[in-house]
Motif scaffolding. Structure first.
Motif, PDB file in Angstrom:
ATOM      1  N   GLU A 121       0.829  -1.199   0.000  1.00  0.00           N
ATOM      2  CA  GLU A 121       0.000   0.000   0.000  1.00  0.00           C
ATOM      3  C   GLU A 121       0.869   1.258   0.000  1.00  0.00           C
ATOM      4  O   GLU A 121       0.633   2.190  -0.770  1.00  0.00           O
ATOM      5  CB  GLU A 121      -0.911  -0.009   1.226  1.00  0.00           C
ATOM      6  N   ASP A 122       1.902   1.280   0.844  1.00  0.00           N
ATOM      7  CA  ASP A 122       2.805   2.429   0.905  1.00  0.00           C
ATOM      8  C   ASP A 122       3.534   2.646  -0.415  1.00  0.00           C
ATOM      9  O   ASP A 122       3.922   3.771  -0.740  1.00  0.00           O
ATOM     10  CB  ASP A 122       3.831   2.257   2.026  1.00  0.00           C
ATOM     11  N   LEU A 123       3.738   1.585  -1.170  1.00  0.00           N
ATOM     12  CA  LEU A 123       4.401   1.688  -2.470  1.00  0.00           C
ATOM     13  C   LEU A 123       3.431   2.106  -3.572  1.00  0.00           C
ATOM     14  O   LEU A 123       3.833   2.258  -4.724  1.00  0.00           O
ATOM     15  CB  LEU A 123       5.075   0.361  -2.829  1.00  0.00           C
ATOM     16  N   GLY A 124       2.164   2.297  -3.219  1.00  0.00           N
ATOM     17  CA  GLY A 124       1.182   2.784  -4.177  1.00  0.00           C
ATOM     18  C   GLY A 124       0.481   1.717  -4.982  1.00  0.00           C
ATOM     19  O   GLY A 124      -0.311   2.028  -5.874  1.00  0.00           O
ATOM     20  N   ASP A 156      -3.433   1.708  -4.845  1.00  0.00           N
ATOM     21  CA  ASP A 156      -4.165   2.865  -5.349  1.00  0.00           C
ATOM     22  C   ASP A 156      -4.992   2.449  -6.559  1.00  0.00           C
ATOM     23  O   ASP A 156      -4.494   1.747  -7.450  1.00  0.00           O
ATOM     24  CB  ASP A 156      -3.206   3.992  -5.747  1.00  0.00           C
ATOM     25  N   GLU A 157      -6.221   2.892  -6.581  1.00  0.00           N
ATOM     26  CA  GLU A 157      -7.138   2.499  -7.643  1.00  0.00           C
ATOM     27  C   GLU A 157      -6.652   2.923  -9.025  1.00  0.00           C
ATOM     28  O   GLU A 157      -6.765   2.183  -9.990  1.00  0.00           O
ATOM     29  CB  GLU A 157      -8.518   3.119  -7.368  1.00  0.00           C
ATOM     30  N   ASN A 158      -6.087   4.098  -9.125  1.00  0.00           N
ATOM     31  CA  ASN A 158      -5.663   4.628 -10.429  1.00  0.00           C
ATOM     32  C   ASN A 158      -4.148   4.662 -10.572  1.00  0.00           C
ATOM     33  O   ASN A 158      -3.602   5.564 -11.203  1.00  0.00           O
ATOM     34  CB  ASN A 158      -6.235   6.038 -10.624  1.00  0.00           C
ATOM     35  N   VAL A 159      -3.461   3.674 -10.004  1.00  0.00           N
ATOM     36  CA  VAL A 159      -2.002   3.660 -10.046  1.00  0.00           C
ATOM     37  C   VAL A 159      -1.505   3.536 -11.490  1.00  0.00           C
ATOM     38  O   VAL A 159      -2.031   2.745 -12.268  1.00  0.00           O
ATOM     39  CB  VAL A 159      -1.421   2.522  -9.174  1.00  0.00           C
ATOM     40  N   ASP A 160      -0.522   4.363 -11.828  1.00  0.00           N
ATOM     41  CA  ASP A 160       0.156   4.280 -13.125  1.00  0.00           C
ATOM     42  C   ASP A 160       1.491   3.599 -12.859  1.00  0.00           C
ATOM     43  O   ASP A 160       2.487   4.248 -12.552  1.00  0.00           O
ATOM     44  CB  ASP A 160       0.344   5.677 -13.719  1.00  0.00           C
ATOM     45  N   ILE A 161       1.508   2.296 -12.948  1.00  0.00           N
ATOM     46  CA  ILE A 161       2.655   1.497 -12.535  1.00  0.00           C
ATOM     47  C   ILE A 161       3.910   1.835 -13.330  1.00  0.00           C
ATOM     48  O   ILE A 161       5.021   1.674 -12.843  1.00  0.00           O
ATOM     49  CB  ILE A 161       2.332  -0.017 -12.597  1.00  0.00           C
ATOM     50  N   LEU A 162       3.755   2.332 -14.544  1.00  0.00           N
ATOM     51  CA  LEU A 162       4.927   2.649 -15.349  1.00  0.00           C
ATOM     52  C   LEU A 162       5.509   4.021 -15.040  1.00  0.00           C
ATOM     53  O   LEU A 162       6.516   4.425 -15.625  1.00  0.00           O
ATOM     54  CB  LEU A 162       4.601   2.518 -16.838  1.00  0.00           C
TER      55      LEU A 162
END
Length: 130
Positions: free
Chosen positions: A85-88, A91-97
């Motif tokens: 979670e702390d790494l994001g 998040d629902e709209n995480v942009d992993i790239l």
């Protein structure tokens, strides 16, 4: 799941540090840095590039979970989830790239970086080292 088994680790001697590389799947490679003095693992980084399938996404998250568990075995399941979670990652709209986040637990620094060039790099190492 047998692809996640490491039967033998071939450590290559280096000038500054020794290293090993393990290919877990077609999409996941572990790079391991080994302390020359005592043979202990200094840090582990995972390079991963999903192929768009649910299986590859699950393999990446599973590998991250295994790295968190192996570097911090005393963390509860909830605490391991909090690292992600702390790494994001939750998040629902995480942009992993385009992610670049880190968090520390028990002197272990977890760092997650994503880019179109490298895919995902997740590392676990001593928080006291630069």
């Amino acid at each position: 799941m047998d692809s996640f088994r490491i039967n033998e680790l071939k450590v290559e001697k280096g000038e500054v540090q020794d290293v090993a590389q393990v290919k877990l799947t077609e999409n996941i490679v572990l790079n391991i840095t080994v302390n020359k003095a005592d043979g202990s693992v200094r840090d582990v980084s995972m390079l991963a590039g999903g192929d768009g399938t649910r299986e590859s996404r699950a393999d990446i998250l599973l590998t991250m979970g295994i790295l968190i568990t192996s570097t911090n075995p005393d963390l509860s399941a909830d605490e391991r989830g909090k690292v992600l979670e702390d790494l994001g990652l939750m998040d629902e709209n995480v942009d992993i790239l385009n992610i670049d986040k880190e968090t520390v637990r028990n002197n272990v620094k977890y760092h997650l970086i994503g880019s179109e060039q490298i895919g995902i790099m997740f590392s676990a190492g001593d928080a006291r080292e630069e």
